[in-house]
Design a protein around this motif. Structure first.
Motif, PDB file in Angstrom:
ATOM      1  N   PRO A  16       0.815  -1.225   0.000  1.00 57.78           N
ATOM      2  CA  PRO A  16       0.000   0.000   0.000  1.00 57.78           C
ATOM      3  C   PRO A  16       0.843   1.267   0.000  1.00 57.78           C
ATOM      4  O   PRO A  16       0.490   2.243  -0.664  1.00 57.78           O
ATOM      5  N   ASP A  58      -9.025   1.963  -4.039  1.00 57.00           N
ATOM      6  CA  ASP A  58      -8.109   1.028  -3.376  1.00 57.00           C
ATOM      7  C   ASP A  58      -8.637   0.662  -1.980  1.00 57.00           C
ATOM      8  O   ASP A  58      -9.363   1.426  -1.336  1.00 57.00           O
ATOM      9  N   ASP A 102      -6.859   0.437   0.663  1.00 54.49           N
ATOM     10  CA  ASP A 102      -6.128   1.149   1.711  1.00 54.49           C
ATOM     11  C   ASP A 102      -6.545   2.632   1.731  1.00 54.49           C
ATOM     12  O   ASP A 102      -6.511   3.304   0.691  1.00 54.49           O
ATOM     13  N   ASP A 111      -5.061   5.292   2.889  1.00 50.89           N
ATOM     14  CA  ASP A 111      -4.021   6.247   2.542  1.00 50.89           C
ATOM     15  C   ASP A 111      -3.843   6.327   1.029  1.00 50.89           C
ATOM     16  O   ASP A 111      -3.575   7.403   0.479  1.00 50.89           O
ATOM     17  N   ASP A 133     -13.111   7.019   5.786  1.00 48.51           N
ATOM     18  CA  ASP A 133     -12.039   7.922   6.213  1.00 48.51           C
ATOM     19  C   ASP A 133     -12.471   9.368   5.950  1.00 48.51           C
ATOM     20  O   ASP A 133     -12.758   9.746   4.811  1.00 48.51           O
TER      21      ASP A 133
END
Length: 496
Positions: free
Chosen positions: A50, A79, A81, A83, A114
């Motif tokens: 990632p 994605d 992930d 981040d 997030d």
């Protein structure tokens, strides 16, 4: 090491077995690489690490080659992930990527877990002025992060002409939950209240206090007796202090005496207490008077509630209001003194009884000279109280501070040419044009302006003051410059 050598180093490192070194190399390529290196960054979007995928997104954004990054960044915005999604969404906005595929990718991120990604999605959609997914966008009005719901509200406003947006905001106002519904109700214009009436009435009992507050706020503008009855009923059963405070304010503003019992019940609450006190001041004075007297003298109540009580006593205007308030004029608590002054100001505005005028004038002028925390509040309470003028003039000559002097000057009319006292006031204004305190100079100019406008001619002695007034037009204070310029313009229209 030259730039070409650095690029060659980064290219070698981008294939290193260690993910950290691959990631660092991709960031470096994004910083100093050229368009032909976009392929390396794009290929890294499939890296198993990632951190490397995030670095690839960051590098593509820095490299500034939109056609090389669009397809890859759309992929990375989905994605697993967070981040990576965060870096990819920032890069897409930085590159100015648009079109249906990018819009859909941003729209999906509106519901991302997030909050940084949600913010990036809103920024990306705002850059193009499109709502993306209107349902997800309206739902963000209930987001706990102010940076998220604030951006969502702004974007909804920008897209307000879109029928789909209007329909979704209206649906949220009717059927939404919690903060999202409350913000939708706050945002919609008042003309929508009629369409929302049924849902507003049920909203008075919504589980969310914020919804109940907004529903009540709108219903106060509905001129229907049955609606006012519903509001009064809601106040009787309300248990949340902020909601109760809003209901008390609104019903008192409508002159509904049914607030009395609820106001007495809420007086002891530190949040709703001030609104309860003000509500009591707005209803039948005979009914409210004993409760207000008791609240003002009750030291267990919060200072804010007692201050609001003092102001309410002035509004109610009972026979003993003046004497009760004067007894608290020197209270050690600043907040309570402010409320007392507000109450006295209301009494003066509404007209004091003949035997009350001198005691109030004497007490307030003494207070003006001693209470530096409330100089201008005291000044406002004195406004129009002619019995105070002798003492005000003494303060205008020998005030203990610049602020008190300015306040005293502001209370001098100086606009009656036949009154010898007014002519002396003009001389006071002229003397103070050179005072070191800006508020004093400002009030001196305003006093001369009052004379000129009322008398229709320049004040006596103004011919010698023209040079000082001209200097004040260059003063550091904008308001003083404007006032001096305005006064000189008036003086130029009359004989000197």
């Amino acid at each position: 090491m030259g730039e070409d050598h650095q690029i060659a180093f980064f290219l070698r490192e981008s294939a290193h077995p260690e993910p950290e070194r691959r990631a660092a190399a991709l960031k470096g390529l994004g910083r100093i690489g050229r368009a032909e290196h976009a392929r390396v960054l794009a290929e890294a979007a499939g890296d198993p690490a990632p951190a490397v995928r995030a670095a690839a997104a960051l590098g593509l954004g820095r490299l500034g080659v939109p056609e090389a990054g669009e397809e890859v960044l759309i992929l990375l915005m989905g994605d697993a992930d967070p981040d990576v999604r965060r870096r990819a969404s920032v890069a897409a906005t930085r590159l100015g990527l648009g079109g249906p595929a990018v819009t859909r990718a941003f729209a999906r991120l509106l519901s991302d877990p997030d909050h940084h990604v949600r913010i990036n999605a809103l920024d990306g959609l705002s850059a193009w002025g499109v709502p993306g997914d209107v349902t997800a966008l309206a739902a963000l009005l209930g987001d706990p992060d102010a940076a998220v719901w604030g951006r969502a509200r702004t974007l909804l406003y920008r897209c307000g002409e879109d029928p789909a947006v209007r329909a979704e905001v209206m649906r949220t106002a009717r059927q939404g939950t919690g903060a999202a519904r409350a913000l939708a109700l706050e945002w919609l214009p008042e003309r929508c209240t009629g369409q929302l009436l049924d849902s507003l009435l049920t909203g008075l009992h919504d589980p969310s206090p914020a919804v109940r507050i907004q529903a009540a706020r709108r219903l106060f503008h509905v001129e229907q007796r049955q609606v006012q009855d519903k509001l009064a009923a809601a106040l009787r059963t309300e248990e949340h202090p902020e909601v109760a405070a809003g209901l008390l304010r609104g019903l008192a503003g409508l002159g509904d005496d049914r607030v009395t019992d609820a106001a007495v019940r809420w007086l002891r609450d530190p949040v709703a207490g001030p609104s309860a006190a003000r509500a009591l001041g707005a209803v039948d004075p005979g009914t409210a008077a004993p409760h207000l007297r008791s609240a003002l003298t009750d030291k267990t109540l919060s200072p804010r509630t007692r201050a609001a009580t003092a102001a309410a006593i002035g509004t109610a205007g009972r026979w003993d209001a003046v004497w009760l308030l004067l007894s608290f004029l020197d209270d050690p608590d600043d907040v309570i003194r402010a409320g007392v002054l507000d109450g006295l100001e209301t009494l003066v505005e509404n007209g004091l009884r003949p035997w009350e005028r001198h005691p109030v004038a004497w007490a307030l002028t003494d207070h003006l000279a001693t209470d530096d925390r409330h100089t201008w509040r005291t000044r406002n309470a004195l406004d129009g109280l002619t019995q105070a003028l002798p003492d005000i003039r003494r303060l205008a000559d020998n005030a203990p501070s610049g602020e008190v002097l300015a306040a005293a000057l502001s209370l001098l009319d100086g606009d009656d040419p036949a009154d010898e006292h007014s002519r002396h006031d003009v001389r006071r204004f002229l003397r103070r044009l050179d005072d070191p305190h800006e508020p004093v100079r400002y009030e001196a100019v305003l006093g001369l302006e009052r004379w000129t406008e009322a008398a229709g001619s320049p004040p006596p002695g103004s011919e010698t003051a023209r040079g000082r007034l001209a200097a004040l037009t260059e003063d550091a204070s904008p308001r003083l410059r404007q006032a001096a310029t305005r006064l000189l313009g008036l003086l130029d229209t009359g004989p000197l």
